[in-house]
Design an enzyme around this catalytic site. Sequence first.
Site, PDB file in Angstrom:
ATOM      1  N   ASN A 108      56.442  24.970  29.633  1.00  0.00           N
ATOM      2  CA  ASN A 108      57.906  25.100  29.686  1.00  0.00           C
ATOM      3  C   ASN A 108      58.422  24.969  31.125  1.00  0.00           C
ATOM      4  OD1 ASN A 108      57.148  27.479  30.832  1.00  0.00           O
ATOM      5  ND2 ASN A 108      58.178  28.814  29.367  1.00  0.00           N
TER       6      ASN A 108
ATOM      7  N   PRO B 210      48.592  48.115  48.254  1.00  0.00           N
ATOM      8  CA  PRO B 210      48.296  49.019  47.137  1.00  0.00           C
ATOM      9  C   PRO B 210      47.740  48.241  45.932  1.00  0.00           C
ATOM     10  CG  PRO B 210      50.511  49.415  47.983  1.00  0.00           C
ATOM     11  CD  PRO B 210      50.002  48.191  48.669  1.00  0.00           C
ATOM     12  N   GLY B 211      46.753  48.789  45.290  1.00  0.00           N
ATOM     13  CA  GLY B 211      46.219  48.169  44.078  1.00  0.00           C
ATOM     14  C   GLY B 211      45.076  47.200  44.320  1.00  0.00           C
TER      15      GLY B 211
ATOM     16  N   LYS C  73      45.667  40.705  30.179  1.00  0.00           N
ATOM     17  CA  LYS C  73      44.372  40.006  30.069  1.00  0.00           C
ATOM     18  C   LYS C  73      43.403  40.840  29.230  1.00  0.00           C
ATOM     19  CE  LYS C  73      45.590  36.426  32.422  1.00  0.00           C
ATOM     20  NZ  LYS C  73      45.910  35.188  31.669  1.00  0.00           N
TER      21      LYS C  73
ATOM     22  N   SER D 211      40.523  37.004  33.409  1.00  0.00           N
ATOM     23  CA  SER D 211      40.446  37.219  34.862  1.00  0.00           C
ATOM     24  C   SER D 211      39.466  38.329  35.183  1.00  0.00           C
ATOM     25  CB  SER D 211      41.840  37.614  35.346  1.00  0.00           C
ATOM     26  OG  SER D 211      41.774  38.163  36.646  1.00  0.00           O
TER      27      SER D 211
ATOM     28  N   TYR E 119      50.244  42.920  34.230  1.00  0.00           N
ATOM     29  CA  TYR E 119      49.643  41.580  34.157  1.00  0.00           C
ATOM     30  C   TYR E 119      48.162  41.696  33.784  1.00  0.00           C
ATOM     31  CZ  TYR E 119      46.701  37.896  36.041  1.00  0.00           C
ATOM     32  OH  TYR E 119      45.700  36.974  36.193  1.00  0.00           O
TER      33      TYR E 119
END
Length: 340
Positions: free
Chosen positions: A32, A296-297, A153, A124, A149
């Site tokens: 798209n 962070p993360g 997965k 992932s 996100y």
Amino acid sequence: MKILVTGGSGFIGSHTVVELQAAGHQPVIVDNLYNSNREVLAGLKNIIGQDVLFYDLDCTDESAMRELFKKEKFGGVIHFAAYKAVGESVEQPLKYYQNNIDSLLILLKVMREFGVGNFVFSSSCTVYGQPDTLPVTEDTPRQPATSPYGNTKVMCEDVIRDYVYSKPNLKAISLRYFNPIGAHPSAEIGELPSGVPSNLVPYLTQAAAGLRDKLVVFGDDYDTPDGTCIRDFIHVVDLAKAHVKAIELLDMQTDANYYDVFNVGTGNGNTVLELINTFEEANDVKLNYTTGPRRPGDVEKIWAQSDKANNVLGWKAEKSLTDSLRDAWRWQLALRQRSE
Ligand code: UD1
């Protein structure tokens, strides 16, 4: 085999289209153009020597997908189309859950209706979080995702597994990508992030090209040899070839209800600083960079064990980190030339 490639004008999708064509298949793109543009189609034509069949459609539009499946007789589907910005997914989780999960459910449903039985899913290494042992194998336990996100997965993998176990005559593979970088060596296609890139290599090449002031290395106090994070950086062309192997394996698989997962990485971990040094040496370019606080993360270190993909898919990463960073830079220069 005629293969539907959803998200086929995106970064990994477009490179996979090239490799499918080279292997004698007929890729058909559905995209798209949410995070890509039609210039990719021109780049693909320059590489392949002919137009690739393209449909400007949204995979969450069930009736449009049904019409498409009526028109084209697909032998398999490779599903890339998804939202992928980690930060945005934290701010707008419903957007991510709705798009990434709906598109999967609709595809699986329509595939069943039309008797299409081969499905490859873009997963992932994010599903492993920060693993306790390295390298990670496919049996390394998954960890709770650190972003919506990442959670899409994990959830999509589970949907596919549960669905295959219900015996719908579906053969499916989830490929768990490590960190895809680089571009096609022709510099006709590559990564085109919209806005400010959040991933390392597109930010780095833009900084080297003077489009960004400088690269900030997020954290230099990790428990790694030089204090920066370790990742398994894989050339996008190698990653694309894994998809060809996966769809071919599914097509040959005699068990009508088969599901498996594969790590797709090089098997080597490199630190962020090693990547920067390799970039500078490979391209003879000096990069303006500085170190800043941790992001962070971020996981500290992760790299793949890819023996299963080597043995079962007959696939192995062939390109080096130097190859990847040369191609990424060539692509950045080609982009600059185009905009001049
Ligand atoms: C993220 C996602 C992964 C996804 C991948 C590609 C998570 C946890 N990871 O991986 O699922 O497949 O993007 O889209 O969701 N870095 C800097 N400076 C920068 C940018 C990055 O130092 O400006 C560092 C990061 O701190 C990290 C490394 O570079 O250590 C790689 O970062 P990035 O390219 O963003 O990929 P990941 O976070 O590993």
